[in-house]
Design an enzyme around this catalytic site. Sequence first.
Site, PDB file in Angstrom:
ATOM      1  N   GLU A  26     -16.724  10.031 -31.089  1.00  0.00           N
ATOM      2  CA  GLU A  26     -15.612  10.976 -30.273  1.00  0.00           C
ATOM      3  C   GLU A  26     -15.235  12.380 -30.830  1.00  0.00           C
ATOM      4  O   GLU A  26     -15.713  12.696 -31.444  1.00  0.00           O
ATOM      5  CB  GLU A  26     -14.480   9.758 -31.316  1.00  0.00           C
ATOM      6  N   HIS A  80      -8.150  12.694 -28.064  1.00  0.00           N
ATOM      7  CA  HIS A  80      -9.825  11.925 -28.883  1.00  0.00           C
ATOM      8  C   HIS A  80      -9.782  11.009 -27.756  1.00  0.00           C
ATOM      9  O   HIS A  80      -9.437  10.923 -26.728  1.00  0.00           O
ATOM     10  CB  HIS A  80      -9.774  11.793 -30.457  1.00  0.00           C
ATOM     11  N   HIS A  82     -12.515   7.760 -26.640  1.00  0.00           N
ATOM     12  CA  HIS A  82     -13.008   6.345 -26.642  1.00  0.00           C
ATOM     13  C   HIS A  82     -13.695   6.487 -25.774  1.00  0.00           C
ATOM     14  O   HIS A  82     -14.394   6.563 -24.418  1.00  0.00           O
ATOM     15  CB  HIS A  82     -11.905   5.238 -26.241  1.00  0.00           C
ATOM     16  N   ASP A  93      -7.167   4.003 -35.671  1.00  0.00           N
ATOM     17  CA  ASP A  93      -6.879   5.166 -35.228  1.00  0.00           C
ATOM     18  C   ASP A  93      -5.097   5.416 -35.567  1.00  0.00           C
ATOM     19  O   ASP A  93      -4.614   5.974 -36.419  1.00  0.00           O
ATOM     20  CB  ASP A  93      -6.234   5.353 -33.871  1.00  0.00           C
TER      21      ASP A  93
HETATM   22 ZN   LIG Z   1      -9.303   5.969 -31.158  1.00  0.00          ZN
END
Ligand SMILES: [Zn+2]
Length: 140
Positions: A26, A80, A82, A93
């Site tokens: 990620e 961020h 996925h 998260d």
């Molecule tokens: Zn996430």
Amino acid sequence: MAIAIRLTKAHIDQMVAHALEEAPIEACGLIAARNGTVTEIRRARNAEQSPYRFSIDPLETRRHEEAIDAAGAQLAGFYHSHTGSAPIPSPTDIRMMGPFFGPPYVHFVIGVADRAHPEVRAWYIENGQPIEQQYEIIPG
Ligand SMILES: [Zn+2]
């Protein structure tokens, strides 16, 4: 639904490019804005180096915040990626984002499970739940 934040196509492209570069790990970073308009996308290092979660070292976060301050902008949110699931904030998260729950912090999640069709969605986290937000793409 109100517009949570405005940004250019170039800002979107920067987040997507970062997500594609780091996959399957990620990617993550910070978003600076002035008066609700993004001024800068700042890449951060995923301290977890994981395909399933991310975190940013608090010292790195502080360094970015100082640079954002110095530029006369504010920390407006985070992004961020996925890499294997839908771009919806996960319970992990939400737990990891600690003090950075929005509003005012916007959380962009960049879905690159299908690399050819990246999906960019924006969220506030309110009362431990992700609430989807609209963003506006402005000329840049
Ligand atoms: Zn996430």
